[in-house]
Write a protein that holds these residues in place. Structure first.
Motif, short mmCIF file in Angstrom:
data_model
loop_
_atom_site.label_atom_id
_atom_site.label_comp_id
_atom_site.label_asym_id
_atom_site.label_seq_id
_atom_site.Cartn_x
_atom_site.Cartn_y
_atom_site.Cartn_z
N MET A 101 0.85 -1.18 0.00
CA MET A 101 0.00 0.00 0.00
C MET A 101 0.89 1.24 0.00
O MET A 101 2.11 1.14 0.01
CB MET A 101 -0.92 -0.03 1.21
N TYR A 129 -6.07 1.50 -1.77
CA TYR A 129 -7.22 1.35 -0.86
C TYR A 129 -7.27 -0.04 -0.26
O TYR A 129 -6.74 -0.99 -0.81
CB TYR A 129 -8.54 1.61 -1.60
N GLN A 130 -8.04 -0.12 0.79
CA GLN A 130 -8.18 -1.34 1.53
C GLN A 130 -9.25 -2.25 0.93
O GLN A 130 -9.28 -3.44 1.19
CB GLN A 130 -8.58 -0.86 2.93
N ARG A 183 -2.82 -8.08 8.29
CA ARG A 183 -4.04 -7.58 7.64
C ARG A 183 -4.62 -6.33 8.32
O ARG A 183 -5.17 -5.45 7.70
CB ARG A 183 -5.07 -8.69 7.76
N ALA A 228 -3.89 -2.72 7.11
CA ALA A 228 -4.65 -2.17 5.99
C ALA A 228 -5.88 -1.43 6.49
O ALA A 228 -6.22 -0.34 6.02
CB ALA A 228 -5.04 -3.29 5.03
N GLU A 229 -6.54 -2.02 7.47
CA GLU A 229 -7.74 -1.38 8.02
C GLU A 229 -7.40 -0.10 8.77
O GLU A 229 -8.10 0.90 8.70
CB GLU A 229 -8.47 -2.35 8.97
N GLU A 279 -6.86 2.59 6.23
CA GLU A 279 -8.13 3.04 5.66
C GLU A 279 -8.81 4.03 6.61
O GLU A 279 -9.33 5.05 6.20
CB GLU A 279 -9.03 1.83 5.42
#
Ligand code: ADP
Ligand code: MG
Length: 258
Positions: free
Chosen positions: A42, A210-211, A236, A239-240, A243
């Motif tokens: 990302m 983006y997530q 993981r 990523a959240e 966002e």
């Protein structure tokens, strides 16, 4: 007899520096990819994600100035673009090019033949897999007769990149923003297909701003590129967090805002 597990492959990137148009963009990227894993990269726009993808694939404008990239210990950077592709490296473009006069079916068959020897190429299997991948991606067969990407919508172009990945059976696949510019149904079709293509024989690098695609493809690891280098990595949940909180705190090297 137990099935033999597939040989694990590694793509090892160390201290990669690259420039484009005389300007240094990658400033020491370290990254390790393995078959059987899905990795997400990302990062804010302009941080060098596409530059990394192009440098790995061998785009002539993106010049590696120092650092190493090893595929199973062998120098990937010594290979020409077509040799890299034959060795199993695949790049799905952020901005796919239109090629007038080259039908999608001819393009896919020709590239499939470059990844298979005459002995193991199988036209029936090719056709069967192609039809099931078209269905998975929600694409009509009529696309096969059309010129590659010509007049395709943004979503159709991105689906076509994933169709190429499915056809080429790569060892390492880099998908550069397969989700950008897509509506939510197209993100789901692309994401679900990439998830289906995951298997122990392929290492996948999904580059995304983006997530949202990561709801459909579950990365083993998430990296964040800032100003030409990997600034942060995590699972993981990272990523959240990105966002929800944006990228600004990563850019300046702060702790995440509460
Ligand atoms: P990202 O994919 O993370 O958005 P890019 O790798 O596309 O970032 O771009 C990183 C930087 O390199 C940007 O500042 C961009 O303007 C510059 N850049 C990329 N390609 C070129 C090019 N062909 N010529 C000049 N500058 C470029
Ligand atoms: Mg990009």
């Amino acid at each position: 007899m137990a099935a033999t597990p597939p040989v694990e492959h590694t793509l090892l990137i160390q201290g990669l520096h690259a420039e484009v148009g005389g300007k240094e963009i990658l400033k020491g990227v370290d990254l390790e990819l393995h078959t059987g894993e899905l990795t997400a990269m990302m990062g804010p726009n302009g941080s060098g994600k596409s530059t990394l993808a192009y440098a790995l694939m061998g785009h002539p404008k993106y010049k590696v100035t120092s650092g190493t990239v090893k595929l199973d210990g062998k120098d990937l950077l010594a290979l020409t673009v077509d040799q890299r592709a034959r060795a199993g490296l695949f790049l799905g473009f952020q901005y796919p090019q239109e090629v007038s006069g080259l039908s999608l079916s001819k393009f896919l068959w020709t590239s499939y033949m470059q990844r298979h020897t005459a002995e193991n190429a199988n036209v029936e299997k090719f056709g069967k897999d192609l039809n099931s991948n078209l269905a998975l991606l929600g694409m009509d067969e009529s696309f096969l007769k059309r010129s590659l990407n010509e007049g395709f919508s943004g979503g159709e172009k991105k689906r076509t990149e994933v169709l190429q990945m499915a056809t080429l059976d790569p060892v390492f696949a880099i998908l550069d923003e397969p989700d950008s510019g897509l509506d939510i149904d197209a993100v789901k079709a692309v994401g679900d297909t990439v998830a289906q293509l995951q298997n122990p024989g392929v290492g996948i690098l999904v580059i995304t701003h983006y997530q949202r695609i990561l709801k459909f493809v579950k990365p083993h690891r998430v990296y964040v590129m800032v100003d030409g280098a990997v600034a942060l990595s995590g699972g993981r949940e990272l990523a959240e967090e990105l966002e929800a909180k944006g990228y600004d705190w990563v850019k300046v090297g702060l702790a995440p805002p509460a």
